[in-house]
Write a protein that holds these residues in place. Structure first.
Motif, short mmCIF file in Angstrom:
data_model
loop_
_atom_site.label_atom_id
_atom_site.label_comp_id
_atom_site.label_asym_id
_atom_site.label_seq_id
_atom_site.Cartn_x
_atom_site.Cartn_y
_atom_site.Cartn_z
N SER A 141 0.76 3.88 -2.99
CA SER A 141 0.39 5.27 -2.76
C SER A 141 1.51 6.20 -3.20
O SER A 141 1.25 7.27 -3.76
N ASP A 191 0.83 -1.20 0.00
CA ASP A 191 0.00 0.00 0.00
C ASP A 191 0.86 1.25 0.00
O ASP A 191 0.57 2.22 -0.71
N ASP A 192 1.92 1.25 0.80
CA ASP A 192 2.85 2.39 0.82
C ASP A 192 3.48 2.60 -0.55
O ASP A 192 3.56 3.72 -1.04
N GLU A 224 1.33 6.29 -6.94
CA GLU A 224 0.22 7.15 -7.38
C GLU A 224 0.58 8.62 -7.24
O GLU A 224 0.26 9.42 -8.11
N LYS A 225 1.24 8.97 -6.12
CA LYS A 225 1.67 10.36 -5.93
C LYS A 225 2.61 10.77 -7.07
O LYS A 225 2.47 11.86 -7.64
#
Length: 192
Positions: A74, A70-71, A77-78
């Motif tokens: 994310s 997840d990290d 995605e950033k």
């Protein structure tokens, strides 16, 4: 003579075999045979416990892996939403943070080594280094001073407590006391 010696040797070997067999039987009687892992799992209660522990370990590993993914997702995605300049700035900040973290870890190790030396010089327990503040050199020296003061006060209080003492120890009877008792008894009986 040779046949007698051979007979004695055979009897010794036979006796040794009997003793070994008896020792093995005694060992098996005292120490039950240990089961293999697979034999233990054939019993229902062990299998259930094993399954429970494996499931718990798998669940924990899956949670850690999911959090890590997840990290990463994310962060990806950033980065995908950023333009080239923002990505460059983000990567620079990330590297700067990692560098600061490494520097603070090195500083902490150096301060801890120095603190242990200082504690040893002041004849204080080196294990007190675990409770010191290693944010920077100034806070480290202040925490050493505070720990030293607290340790000295604790030692002083313990010494004073020991010196208060209680009732004085009784004097052990000596030979003179026994002779004195006999003399007093003789005077009282009028035998002197």
């Amino acid at each position: 003579m040779a046949k007698a010696a051979e007979q004695v040797n055979r009897e010794k070997k036979d006796l040794a075999k009997v003793v070994l067999v008896e020792m093995d039987q005694e060992k098996n009687r005292i120490l039950p045979k240990q089961k293999t892992f697979d034999e233990m799992l054939k019993e229902g209660s062990f299998q259930a416990e094993f399954d429970r522990r494996v499931q718990k370990a798998l669940g924990t590993a899956k949670e850690k892996w999911s959090a890590l993914m997840d990290d990463k997702l994310s962060e990806a995605e950033k980065l995908s939403k950023m333009n080239k300049e923002e990505k460059t700035e983000y990567m620079r900040q990330k590297q700067e943070k990692e560098l600061l973290d490494r520097e603070s870890a090195i500083t902490r190790r150096e301060l801890m080594a120095e603190a242990k030396n200082t504690l040893a010089e002041k004849k204080l327990p080196v294990t007190l280094a675990e409770v010191l503040n290693y944010t920077d050199a100034d806070s480290c020296s202040k925490s050493i001073a505070a720990v030293e003061k607290a340790f000295q006060e604790a030692v002083q209080a313990a010494v004073e407590e020991k010196l208060k003492g209680g009732t004085p120890p009784k004097k052990a009877p000596s030979q003179e006391d026994a002779d004195l008792a006999k003399q007093v008894e003789a005077l009282m009986m009028g035998t002197v």
